[in-house]
Design an enzyme around this catalytic site. Structure first.
Site, PDB file in Angstrom:
ATOM      1  N   ALA A  67      39.482  16.159 -16.322  1.00 20.74           N
ATOM      2  CA  ALA A  67      39.874  15.295 -17.441  1.00 20.74           C
ATOM      3  C   ALA A  67      39.550  13.850 -17.063  1.00 20.74           C
ATOM      4  O   ALA A  67      39.602  13.486 -15.883  1.00 20.74           O
ATOM      5  CB  ALA A  67      41.362  15.443 -17.712  1.00 20.74           C
ATOM      6  N   LYS A  68      39.204  13.065 -18.069  1.00 22.42           N
ATOM      7  CA  LYS A  68      38.853  11.656 -17.803  1.00 22.42           C
ATOM      8  C   LYS A  68      40.104  10.809 -18.038  1.00 22.42           C
ATOM      9  O   LYS A  68      40.345  10.303 -19.135  1.00 22.42           O
ATOM     10  CB  LYS A  68      37.694  11.253 -18.720  1.00 22.42           C
ATOM     11  CG  LYS A  68      36.813  10.172 -18.133  1.00 22.42           C
ATOM     12  CD  LYS A  68      35.509  10.042 -18.880  1.00 22.42           C
ATOM     13  CE  LYS A  68      34.872   8.689 -18.686  1.00 22.42           C
ATOM     14  NZ  LYS A  68      34.513   8.333 -17.322  1.00 22.42           N
ATOM     15  N   ILE A  69      40.909  10.721 -16.989  1.00 26.40           N
ATOM     16  CA  ILE A  69      42.237  10.112 -17.051  1.00 26.40           C
ATOM     17  C   ILE A  69      42.173   8.684 -16.496  1.00 26.40           C
ATOM     18  O   ILE A  69      41.553   8.446 -15.445  1.00 26.40           O
ATOM     19  CB  ILE A  69      43.234  10.964 -16.223  1.00 26.40           C
ATOM     20  CG1 ILE A  69      43.320  12.387 -16.823  1.00 26.40           C
ATOM     21  CG2 ILE A  69      44.606  10.298 -16.153  1.00 26.40           C
ATOM     22  CD1 ILE A  69      44.006  13.401 -15.930  1.00 26.40           C
TER      23      ILE A  69
END
Ligand code: PMP
Length: 296
Positions: free
Chosen positions: A152-154
């Protein structure tokens, strides 16, 4: 660089001047890094301005939000349409688009229902320049996939990237290359990594890295051009013996690498498979036909 007095951005259903938009200083994203985002590019093509792989990027954004328990109400189609409007309102052609999903005031360690959707963009050429990069193996590892959702691009993940890039620059390198928790090479601070050996490309499998959309595009281009790509784990020592190497990422596109830890690669960037793929990538994103594309 990012905006001027005329720039408009999208925030929660409204179009606002970038220099007039405000946010809550008690926002959970600001304090704890719980937010998700994307990095997307638009290119000027013969058919007009085209967002490259908008669907893939917005599907990943929705996946990232879901993994962080963030209730993102917008569909992929709505986000794509809004992004085209954003480009038009700001007269952008070759642009970098930054959607950010951030949370409202909340000092607890639970997500909140106050979910904000922000879309902004700016005119942006090549990020890393044309000169092949000198890398160092970072002393920082990528986050352990058992400690977070690494695919995930957190927002919070990027403190790891900032530490790695800062260390590399302080030591006189252009960029860092990070290992996974097992000591294998994972990826760069904001890009996936490939190397070439005996006319075959190698990259690590998914599991400890962000599943890059450019990485996937390179797989597709390599297939079309008859270049073999193998996914396997490898160490810095394997890469020292490589013929060439490159990064892939929306911002970086396909960017040549000259050396790792001072070990220079055998081939000149212009003579490598990465160079062919970098050129093919430019054809692809600008929707030019590369049927008769000649390998160097
Ligand atoms: N890895 C990391 C850590 C990144 O931040 C990025 C940029 N989004 C990438 C890889 C490349 O992903 P993409 O090709 O989807 O831009």
């Amino acid at each position: 660089m990012y905006y001027d007095k005329n720039t408009q951005l999208f925030l929660d259903g409204k179009w606002l001047k970038a220099n007039e938009a405000t946010t809550d200083l008690y926002a959970q994203t600001l304090h704890y890094g719980n937010g998700v985002f994307e990095g997307i590019r638009a290119y000027k093509t013969e058919d007009g301005i085209r967002i490259f792989k908008a669907k893939e990027h917005y599907e990943r954004l929705k996946y990232s939000a879901k993994m962080m328990h963030i209730n993102l109400q917008y569909s992929v189609e709505e986000l794509t349409a809004l992004t085209y409007e954003l480009l038009e309102r700001n007269n952008l052609e070759n642009a970098y688009i930054r959607p950010l999903i951030y949370l409202g005031a909340n000092m607890s360690l639970q997500p909140t229902d106050e979910v904000h959707v922000m879309l902004c963009a700016w005119e942006w050429g090549k990020l890393l320049g044309n000169k092949p990069l000198n890398l160092m193996t970072s002393s920082y590892q990528r986050p352990n996939p058992k400690s977070t959702h690494i695919q995930a691009k957190i927002v919070g993940h990027y403190t790891n990237s900032i530490l790695a890039t800062t260390e590399a620059k302080q030591k006189g390198f252009d960029e860092a290359l990070l290992l996974d928790m097992n000591g294998n090479i994972a990826e760069g601070p904001g890009a996936n990594f490939f190397y070439e050996k005996d006319e075959v490309l190698y990259t690590c499998p998914l599991g400890n890295i962000l599943s890059g959309i450019t990485r996937q595009t390179v797989f597709e281009l390599a297939k079309e051009l008859g270049i073999e790509v193998v996914e396997k784990f490898f160490t810095p020592e394997d890469v020292y013996k490589a013929d060439a190497a490159f990064f892939t990422g929306t911002a970086a596109e396909v960017a040549g690498i000259a050396s790792l830890d001072g070990h220079e690669f055998r081939l000149k960037w212009e003579d490598s498979l990465g160079y062919d793929l970098a050129r093919a990538y430019q054809y692809k994103v600008t929707q030019r036909e590369y049927k008769n594309f000649e390998l160097v």
